[in-house]
Design an enzyme around this catalytic site. Structure first.
Site, PDB file in Angstrom:
ATOM      1  N   HIS A  19       4.323   1.769  -1.163  1.00  0.00           N
ATOM      2  CA  HIS A  19       5.098   2.579  -0.216  1.00  0.00           C
ATOM      3  C   HIS A  19       6.605   2.451  -0.444  1.00  0.00           C
ATOM      4  O   HIS A  19       7.105   1.368  -0.742  1.00  0.00           O
ATOM      5  CB  HIS A  19       4.750   2.172   1.225  1.00  0.00           C
ATOM      6  CG  HIS A  19       3.291   2.343   1.535  1.00  0.00           C
ATOM      7  ND1 HIS A  19       2.402   1.285   1.505  1.00  0.00           N
ATOM      8  CD2 HIS A  19       2.560   3.450   1.837  1.00  0.00           C
ATOM      9  CE1 HIS A  19       1.190   1.734   1.798  1.00  0.00           C
ATOM     10  NE2 HIS A  19       1.259   3.043   1.999  1.00  0.00           N
ATOM     11  N   ASP A  20       7.292   3.585  -0.270  1.00  0.00           N
ATOM     12  CA  ASP A  20       8.749   3.615  -0.357  1.00  0.00           C
ATOM     13  C   ASP A  20       9.396   3.537   1.021  1.00  0.00           C
ATOM     14  O   ASP A  20      10.544   3.123   1.149  1.00  0.00           O
ATOM     15  CB  ASP A  20       9.219   4.910  -1.031  1.00  0.00           C
ATOM     16  CG  ASP A  20       8.670   5.052  -2.436  1.00  0.00           C
ATOM     17  OD1 ASP A  20       8.591   4.029  -3.140  1.00  0.00           O
ATOM     18  OD2 ASP A  20       8.305   6.186  -2.816  1.00  0.00           O
ATOM     19  N   THR A  21       8.659   3.997   2.038  1.00  0.00           N
ATOM     20  CA  THR A  21       9.201   4.080   3.394  1.00  0.00           C
ATOM     21  C   THR A  21       8.216   3.480   4.385  1.00  0.00           C
ATOM     22  O   THR A  21       7.007   3.728   4.293  1.00  0.00           O
ATOM     23  CB  THR A  21       9.477   5.550   3.787  1.00  0.00           C
ATOM     24  OG1 THR A  21      10.378   6.131   2.845  1.00  0.00           O
ATOM     25  CG2 THR A  21      10.080   5.636   5.182  1.00  0.00           C
TER      26      THR A  21
END
Length: 299
Positions: free
Chosen positions: A19-21
């Protein structure tokens, strides 16, 4: 697929790498009542060091985002106004940016200072904060609809009164074009030791009297998700919603096609999470503070 419990270092690494966020609920995830969750600050610092975007998404409309920043600071947690997306702010974004609420119109607010502040920030005038005078059957006839009111906005109001409900009712029933918006419809509200009536429980009285259904902004409803996704240009496949309530936080993430992580530091228990009839989180973990161990392994 049943929710997967994250236990090992490898589990934690996999979650972060995918995940990036990360979208975080606040009460029950970052803090519980007056106390920060153990190691939460270390977890958030670790995620930022790894280049992750952190957004705090809350249904609490009583507190303005600027005051949330001060609250985070009291817990030793770094956050800016831009990191916080409350249901009050979502309401302001919706009225100002989505439907282009008329500059000549006002919003009648049942709710806390957070709603008044966020609406004022986008240039929308509000009424209702000074509706505190006593009222009885003889003085009810003094309440009239204000032609300048184009929306009734309903949020949690710890000083709710019959006068406020009567004013809102009059606007909504005498002006069919008056918008009816609720910041959230949470049935209960965590207050430390107990659960108490939430915004949705208070809202039901106005829904019943007006026979109107409000547009509900907050989790798990789509308007707030649309506002968040549009503002931050997020990729759902690389975004994870972290929460403690299955019926709001986790359902919110599921509705948006996000991964979801349920924690056990708030409302949901492990048995709740594992119920086949419950909204199915992707993952669950005892506490978000458990991820802080990844920072220790880096050092």
């Amino acid at each position: 697929m049943a929710p997967r419990k994250l236990v090992t270092h490898q589990d934690f690494e996999s979650l972060v790498e995918k995940h990036d966020t990360f979208l975080f609920d606040c009460d029950g995830v970052v803090w519980n009542g007056k106390h920060a969750i153990k190691n939460v600050s270390a977890t958030l610092d670790m995620l930022r060091k790894r280049g992750k975007r952190l957004i705090f998404v809350t249904n609490n409309s009583a507190t303005a985002r600027k005051d949330y920043v001060a609250k985070f600071a009291r817990y030793g947690i770094q956050a800016s106004v831009e990191d916080i997306f409350s249901s009050a702010y979502a309401t302001a974004v919706y009225l100002h940016d989505v439907i282009r609420f008329g500059s000549d119109k006002k919003a009648y607010v049942i709710g806390g200072s957070g709603i008044h502040h966020e609406l004022a920030e986008v240039g929308i005038s509000t009424l209702g904060s000074d509706d505190t005078a006593p009222i009885n059957l003889e003085t009810l006839s003094d309440i009239h609809p204000n032609p300048d009111v184009g929306a009734v906005v309903f949020g949690i109001d710890y000083d709710i009164s019959y006068r406020k409900l009567a004013c809102a009712h009059t606007h909504l029933t005498q002006n069919p074009d008056c918008l009816f918006i609720a910041t959230n419809n949470d049935r209960t509200l965590p207050g430390g030791k107990y659960m108490y009536p939430g915004c949705g429980s208070l809202l039901s009285s106005l829904e019943h009297s007006t026979q109107r259904t409000p547009l509900v902004m907050g989790k798990p409803n789509k308007p707030m998700l649309d506002c968040v996704m549009q503002k931050f240009h997020l990729d759902p496949a690389r975004t994870c919603m972290v929460g403690d309530r299955l019926d709001t936080d986790i359902l919110f993430g599921i509705s948006g096609g996000l991964s979801t992580l349920c924690v056990l530091t708030g409302v949901a228990t492990e048995s709740d999470i594992l119920l086949p009839s419950a909204p199915q989180a992707t993952y669950y973990i005892p506490s978000i503070g458990d991820l802080a161990e990844l920072d220790h392994h880096q050092q």
